[in-house]
Design a protein around this motif. Sequence first.
Motif, mmCIF file in Angstrom:
data_model
loop_
_atom_site.group_PDB
_atom_site.id
_atom_site.type_symbol
_atom_site.label_atom_id
_atom_site.label_comp_id
_atom_site.label_asym_id
_atom_site.label_seq_id
_atom_site.Cartn_x
_atom_site.Cartn_y
_atom_site.Cartn_z
ATOM 1 N N ILE A 61 0.829 -1.205 0.000
ATOM 2 C CA ILE A 61 0.000 0.000 0.000
ATOM 3 C C ILE A 61 0.868 1.261 0.000
ATOM 4 O O ILE A 61 2.000 1.255 0.473
ATOM 5 N N THR A 62 0.316 2.325 -0.555
ATOM 6 C CA THR A 62 0.920 3.654 -0.439
ATOM 7 C C THR A 62 0.014 4.460 0.486
ATOM 8 O O THR A 62 -1.164 4.113 0.680
ATOM 9 N N SER A 63 0.530 5.517 1.042
ATOM 10 C CA SER A 63 -0.281 6.318 1.960
ATOM 11 C C SER A 63 -1.529 6.874 1.277
ATOM 12 O O SER A 63 -2.592 6.975 1.895
ATOM 13 N N GLN A 64 -1.435 7.194 0.003
ATOM 14 C CA GLN A 64 -2.591 7.746 -0.706
ATOM 15 C C GLN A 64 -3.731 6.736 -0.850
ATOM 16 O O GLN A 64 -4.891 7.107 -0.946
ATOM 17 N N ASP A 65 -3.394 5.429 -0.828
ATOM 18 C CA ASP A 65 -4.429 4.398 -0.925
ATOM 19 C C ASP A 65 -5.355 4.402 0.284
ATOM 20 O O ASP A 65 -6.481 3.911 0.204
ATOM 21 N N LEU A 66 -4.898 4.953 1.397
ATOM 22 C CA LEU A 66 -5.712 4.968 2.615
ATOM 23 C C LEU A 66 -7.026 5.720 2.428
ATOM 24 O O LEU A 66 -8.045 5.353 2.995
ATOM 25 N N ALA A 67 -6.977 6.770 1.659
ATOM 26 C CA ALA A 67 -8.161 7.623 1.494
ATOM 27 C C ALA A 67 -9.337 6.892 0.867
ATOM 28 O O ALA A 67 -10.478 7.330 0.990
ATOM 29 N N GLU A 68 -9.091 5.764 0.201
ATOM 30 C CA GLU A 68 -10.149 5.041 -0.507
ATOM 31 C C GLU A 68 -11.047 4.221 0.419
ATOM 32 O O GLU A 68 -12.179 3.906 0.055
ATOM 33 N N ALA A 69 -10.557 3.854 1.592
ATOM 34 C CA ALA A 69 -11.312 2.958 2.481
ATOM 35 C C ALA A 69 -12.261 3.715 3.401
ATOM 36 O O ALA A 69 -12.048 4.887 3.714
ATOM 37 N N ASP A 70 -13.307 3.014 3.821
ATOM 38 C CA ASP A 70 -14.279 3.586 4.758
ATOM 39 C C ASP A 70 -13.852 3.377 6.203
ATOM 40 O O ASP A 70 -14.311 4.068 7.110
ATOM 41 N N GLY A 71 -12.979 2.400 6.430
ATOM 42 C CA GLY A 71 -12.483 2.112 7.773
ATOM 43 C C GLY A 71 -11.177 1.356 7.665
ATOM 44 O O GLY A 71 -10.855 0.794 6.615
ATOM 45 N N ALA A 108 -11.103 3.325 12.979
ATOM 46 C CA ALA A 108 -9.854 2.566 12.886
ATOM 47 C C ALA A 108 -9.696 1.676 14.114
ATOM 48 O O ALA A 108 -10.049 2.057 15.227
ATOM 49 N N GLY A 109 -9.184 0.496 13.889
ATOM 50 C CA GLY A 109 -8.884 -0.433 14.968
ATOM 51 C C GLY A 109 -7.458 -0.922 14.823
ATOM 52 O O GLY A 109 -6.828 -0.716 13.780
ATOM 53 N N ILE A 110 -6.935 -1.567 15.859
ATOM 54 C CA ILE A 110 -5.553 -2.032 15.824
ATOM 55 C C ILE A 110 -5.438 -3.467 16.342
ATOM 56 O O ILE A 110 -6.266 -3.916 17.133
#
Length: 201
Positions: A61-71, A108-110
């Motif tokens: 993943i790239t950091s920009q890919d994060l924006a695509e997810a709902d959670g 977000a969860g961990i």
Amino acid sequence: MNDGVRYYSMYGHVEKLAEEIKKGAASVEGVEATLWQVPETLSEEILGKMSAPTKSDVPIITSQDLAEADGFMFGFPTRFGMMSAQFKAFMDATGGLWRTQQLAGKPAGIFYSTGSQGGGQETTALTAITQLVHHGMIFVPIGYSFGAGMFEMEQVKGGSPYGAGTYAGDGSRMPSELELAQAFHQGKYFAGITKKLKTAA
């Protein structure tokens, strides 16, 4: 709705939890769960000296890919009571998302792996929460929703109210059936909450 499971795993322990979390999330109707690895920061030479196995074919993943997810579910091994440097480096690269607040309001969860019972099962989670807070994400712990499994005393079990976990020991111990069940539960529980938030928006 897309729930993304983002993780770093050197020896495969966190990856095993990630796979179960994905299954749990995908069991919720209308939820698509995807696995992504964060980039490795160590050279092949160093990884070889550490006897790290070859990485799986899960996409990087790239950091920009994060924006695509709902959670997001974020998973990592512990290094001295905190998330591994590889995952921290990935989070450090999200400055552009922070500046535009593209992750704000997203759940977000961990989940995590430690070498021993005193190796950071809770401090790793506590120190990771700062990453979520600065992005304005909503931390979703599992609390005691896993029921009796949270109180297991007859066998070694990682995890806490903060999230699913496992103990790697010297590296030879892989997640137990109970730890994998907790990971599945966390994925399902988290996806249900993410779906509610998305539907209400």
